[in-house]
Structures are given as structure tokens and as C-alpha cells.
Design a protein around this motif. Structure first.
Motif, PDB file in Angstrom:
ATOM      1  N   GLY A   1       7.636 -26.382 -31.224  1.00 27.10           N
ATOM      2  CA  GLY A   1       6.825 -25.508 -32.066  1.00 27.10           C
ATOM      3  C   GLY A   1       5.630 -26.222 -32.652  1.00 27.10           C
ATOM      4  O   GLY A   1       4.510 -25.698 -32.667  1.00 27.10           O
ATOM      5  N   LYS A   2       5.840 -27.453 -33.128  1.00 21.41           N
ATOM      6  CA  LYS A   2       4.730 -28.201 -33.724  1.00 21.41           C
ATOM      7  C   LYS A   2       3.708 -28.633 -32.678  1.00 21.41           C
ATOM      8  O   LYS A   2       2.503 -28.666 -32.961  1.00 21.41           O
ATOM      9  N   ALA A   3       4.171 -28.944 -31.458  1.00 23.21           N
ATOM     10  CA  ALA A   3       3.223 -29.286 -30.396  1.00 23.21           C
ATOM     11  C   ALA A   3       2.339 -28.090 -30.065  1.00 23.21           C
ATOM     12  O   ALA A   3       1.135 -28.234 -29.803  1.00 23.21           O
ATOM     13  N   LEU A   4       2.919 -26.892 -30.067  1.00 24.23           N
ATOM     14  CA  LEU A   4       2.144 -25.678 -29.791  1.00 24.23           C
ATOM     15  C   LEU A   4       1.243 -25.325 -30.974  1.00 24.23           C
ATOM     16  O   LEU A   4       0.070 -24.996 -30.799  1.00 24.23           O
ATOM     17  N   LEU A   5       1.796 -25.387 -32.169  1.00 23.76           N
ATOM     18  CA  LEU A   5       1.040 -25.000 -33.358  1.00 23.76           C
ATOM     19  C   LEU A   5      -0.126 -25.933 -33.622  1.00 23.76           C
ATOM     20  O   LEU A   5      -1.192 -25.505 -34.085  1.00 23.76           O
ATOM     21  N   ALA A   6       0.050 -27.224 -33.323  1.00 22.92           N
ATOM     22  CA  ALA A   6      -1.022 -28.190 -33.555  1.00 22.92           C
ATOM     23  C   ALA A   6      -2.271 -27.854 -32.760  1.00 22.92           C
ATOM     24  O   ALA A   6      -3.395 -28.142 -33.198  1.00 22.92           O
ATOM     25  N   HIS A   7      -2.105 -27.243 -31.594  1.00 20.89           N
ATOM     26  CA  HIS A   7      -3.241 -26.930 -30.731  1.00 20.89           C
ATOM     27  C   HIS A   7      -3.599 -25.445 -30.728  1.00 20.89           C
ATOM     28  O   HIS A   7      -4.461 -25.021 -29.958  1.00 20.89           O
TER      29      HIS A   7
ATOM     30  N   ARG B   1      15.801 -31.858 -43.360  1.00 28.93           N
ATOM     31  CA  ARG B   1      14.451 -32.424 -43.406  1.00 28.93           C
ATOM     32  C   ARG B   1      13.380 -31.455 -42.912  1.00 28.93           C
ATOM     33  O   ARG B   1      12.300 -31.875 -42.506  1.00 28.93           O
ATOM     34  N   THR B   2      13.655 -30.166 -42.953  1.00 29.31           N
ATOM     35  CA  THR B   2      12.641 -29.187 -42.557  1.00 29.31           C
ATOM     36  C   THR B   2      11.390 -29.352 -43.416  1.00 29.31           C
ATOM     37  O   THR B   2      11.477 -29.464 -44.641  1.00 29.31           O
ATOM     38  N   VAL B   3      10.238 -29.370 -42.759  1.00 29.78           N
ATOM     39  CA  VAL B   3       8.962 -29.473 -43.490  1.00 29.78           C
ATOM     40  C   VAL B   3       8.628 -28.112 -44.076  1.00 29.78           C
ATOM     41  O   VAL B   3       8.425 -27.135 -43.337  1.00 29.78           O
TER      42      VAL B   3
ATOM     43  N   HIS C   1       7.451 -24.285 -37.237  1.00 31.09           N
ATOM     44  CA  HIS C   1       7.300 -25.402 -38.165  1.00 31.09           C
ATOM     45  C   HIS C   1       8.474 -26.373 -38.145  1.00 31.09           C
ATOM     46  O   HIS C   1       8.374 -27.464 -38.705  1.00 31.09           O
ATOM     47  N   ALA C   2       9.588 -25.998 -37.477  1.00 33.55           N
ATOM     48  CA  ALA C   2      10.800 -26.795 -37.592  1.00 33.55           C
ATOM     49  C   ALA C   2      11.271 -27.397 -36.274  1.00 33.55           C
ATOM     50  O   ALA C   2      12.387 -27.911 -36.206  1.00 33.55           O
TER      51      ALA C   2
ATOM     52  N   ARG D   1       0.285 -29.444 -42.451  1.00 34.17           N
ATOM     53  CA  ARG D   1      -1.075 -29.580 -41.911  1.00 34.17           C
ATOM     54  C   ARG D   1      -1.350 -31.024 -41.497  1.00 34.17           C
ATOM     55  O   ARG D   1      -1.940 -31.283 -40.443  1.00 34.17           O
ATOM     56  N   ALA D   2      -0.945 -31.964 -42.338  1.00 31.98           N
ATOM     57  CA  ALA D   2      -1.167 -33.384 -42.030  1.00 31.98           C
ATOM     58  C   ALA D   2      -0.386 -33.794 -40.791  1.00 31.98           C
ATOM     59  O   ALA D   2      -0.892 -34.541 -39.944  1.00 31.98           O
ATOM     60  N   GLU D   3       0.833 -33.301 -40.662  1.00 28.34           N
ATOM     61  CA  GLU D   3       1.645 -33.658 -39.502  1.00 28.34           C
ATOM     62  C   GLU D   3       1.050 -33.074 -38.221  1.00 28.34           C
ATOM     63  O   GLU D   3       1.044 -33.737 -37.173  1.00 28.34           O
ATOM     64  N   LEU D   4       0.531 -31.854 -38.292  1.00 32.87           N
ATOM     65  CA  LEU D   4      -0.075 -31.247 -37.108  1.00 32.87           C
ATOM     66  C   LEU D   4      -1.337 -32.004 -36.690  1.00 32.87           C
ATOM     67  O   LEU D   4      -1.617 -32.151 -35.493  1.00 32.87           O
ATOM     68  N   ALA D   5      -2.079 -32.499 -37.667  1.00 29.50           N
ATOM     69  CA  ALA D   5      -3.250 -33.323 -37.341  1.00 29.50           C
ATOM     70  C   ALA D   5      -2.815 -34.603 -36.645  1.00 29.50           C
ATOM     71  O   ALA D   5      -3.467 -35.069 -35.695  1.00 29.50           O
ATOM     72  N   GLU D   6      -1.699 -35.188 -37.092  1.00 34.04           N
ATOM     73  CA  GLU D   6      -1.166 -36.389 -36.460  1.00 34.04           C
ATOM     74  C   GLU D   6      -0.684 -36.097 -35.043  1.00 34.04           C
ATOM     75  O   GLU D   6      -0.852 -36.916 -34.131  1.00 34.04           O
TER      76      GLU D   6
END
Length: 261
Positions: free
Chosen positions: A146-152, A172-174, A141-142, A181-186
Motif C-alpha cells: 500500500g505504501k509503495a503504491l501510495l507514495a507514487h 506499529r501502524t502509522v 497506510h498499513a 507523509r515523511a515515510e512516503l517521501a522516503e
């Protein structure tokens, strides 16, 4: 607290199980009696060992002759190792040029449970005190990787990560589930992920997914550096270079369709 006796027996069983795999790799097929004789154990012990290996698909039994051979689980394990080695080899044909172009450190990461595992790193010309990420596991998540992998990843895994907690690692950790969830959709919409002051204060990164031959996301590729050299106003331009490099690695991994964006 363990008295050590059970631990010793467990280690011995693991050693015998690995020996069985080596014997089957060498001889092709063996019966329980042959395995017991070679291992120097009772037939019932050999049977319990092969039964355990069979439950994990590491060996399989020829129903006609009752002999055992290596199973598909071994192939899956070998395939996973081969795929990771292929990923590092193919990405290395692309990442040095990206590191030179952006002047920063380029990393390649894969999904490992609920974390990102860094498998390769190339330093750019601006990297002075390089942090060695290879082999390290980082929260999903940070980080941009990680977010590129988690989003998919499957939705169930995303929810599992959220349910496990989103700890604060930097300014600024989410940490809000809805915002993540919104950021992963983006990330899925635009094709890249960012992280600014989320893993470490003063660290910026952008990552894009790498696809395998079947179109699934097999890794992520990122460029990261200090925020004063990679301010938020520059991230979109860096992202275009990172996405182009990720698409090139994807093509080298066998994917010839459009980029995942």
C-alpha cells in the motif's frame, strides 16, 4: 426501506443496457428504432438507455447517420482488464524465483481507489500456514504494498487517504499524518516501502513499485513473512532482491528506463 419495485425496474434497465452493448458488439452500428424493436420496448425507452450509456462513453453516435456504436469507454474497460491480466502473467515469470530466494510469500498488488487490491500470490518454501491474499483489499497506510503504491500516487489521493483516517490495525501502524507523509517521501527516495507490525503483529513486509511502459507505477511487488524470520536487520537485503524483481517485472511490462527510486 425499498419495496422492491424500484429495484426490479433498475435490474431490468441494467439488463437492457447490457443487451444493447452486446447487440452493438455483434452488429457494429444500430439505430434507436432497431434497438427498441429488438429489446421489445418503446423507442423513448431505448433512447434513454443509449443516452445513459453515451454519458459514460460506452456508446457513441455517428452524427451523420444517427446510429450508435460502441464507444471508447468500452475500450478503456477492456484495456484495464487486459493490463491486469498482463501484469499477473508477466509477474509470474519472476515472482516464483523471488519467493524461493527470500523463502517467503510474494504478493502483487494494484491501486484500487483508497485501497490496495492483491491480484497474485506465490508462496515461498518457508510459508507453512499461508494466508490467501488474492482478491483482498488492504488499507494503503498499513502495508508495504500500500505504501509503495501510495507514495507514487497523485498527491491529492495521498491527502484523501489521510483525510479519511488512518486506523490502528496493529502495534506499529502509522497513524500520524505527518509521519506517514515523511515515510512516503522516503519510499520515493530509496525505492522501497516497509511495514513491520503495522497490518498484523509479527508480520514484516517490503515492497517495491512496478512500472508500466510509460514509466507510471502500475503495481507493487512485495515479500512478506513472520518477523522472526524477517527481522528489521534483514529487511534492507530483502529489499534489494524485491527491487530487482520489481524492475524485472517492469521490463516485462515494457519499461526500459531506470528503476523508480
Amino acid at each position: 426501506m425499498s419495496n422492491g419495485l424500484g429495484d426490479g425496474a433498475t435490474v431490468q434497465s441494467v439488463d437492457r443496457a447490457l443487451t444493447i452493448l452486446k447487440l452493438l458488439a455483434r452488429d457494429g452500428e444500430l439505430g434507436v428504432s432497431e434497438l427498441a424493436a429488438t429489446l421489445g420496448v418503446h423507442r423513448s425507452t431505448a433512447f434513454r438507455l443509449v443516452a445513459t450509456l453515451e454519458s459514460h462513453d460506452l456508446v457513441e453516435q455517428d452524427t451523420d447517420r444517427g446510429r450508435y456504436r460502441l464507444g471508447v469507454g468500452v475500450v478503456r474497460l477492456a484495456g484495464a482488464t487486459s493490463a491486469r491480466l498482463d501484469l499477473v502473467r508477466e509477474s509470474r515469470a519472476v515472482t516464483p524465483a523471488l519467493a524461493r530466494a527470500v523463502g517467503e510469500t510474494v504478493n502483487v498488488a494494484v491501486l484500487a481507489g483508497r485501497e490496495a487490491l492483491y491480484v497474485d500470490q506465490v508462496a515461498g518454501p518457508s510459508a507453512l500456514q499461508l494466508h490467501h491474499w488474492v482478491g483482498q483489499r488492504i488499507p494503503l497506510h498499513a502495508t508495504s504494498n500500500g505504501k509503495a503504491l501510495l507514495a507514487h500516487a497523485p498527491a491529492a489521493l495521498r491527502e484523501e487517504v489521510i483525510a479519511a483516517g488512518l486506523p490502528v490495525l496493529a502495534t506499529r501502524t502509522v497513524t500520524d499524518p505527518g509521519r506517514l507523509r515523511a515515510e512516503l517521501a522516503e519510499v520515493r527516495r530509496r525505492g522501497y516501502a516497509t511495514a513491520v507490525d503495522e497490518l498484523e503483529d509479527g508480520l514484516s513486509a517490503v515492497a517495491a513499485p512496478v512500472l508500466g511502459a510509460d514509466g507510471s507505477v502500475v503495481a507493487s511487488l512485495s515479500a512478506s513473512g513472520p518477523s522472526f524470520r524477517m527481522p528489521e536487520t534483514a529487511i534492507a537485503a530483502v529489499a534489494e532482491q524485491v527491487m530487482a524483481a520489481a524492475q524485472e517485472v517492469s521490463a516485462r511490462m515494457g519499461w526500459f528506463g531506470p528503476a523508480r527510486r
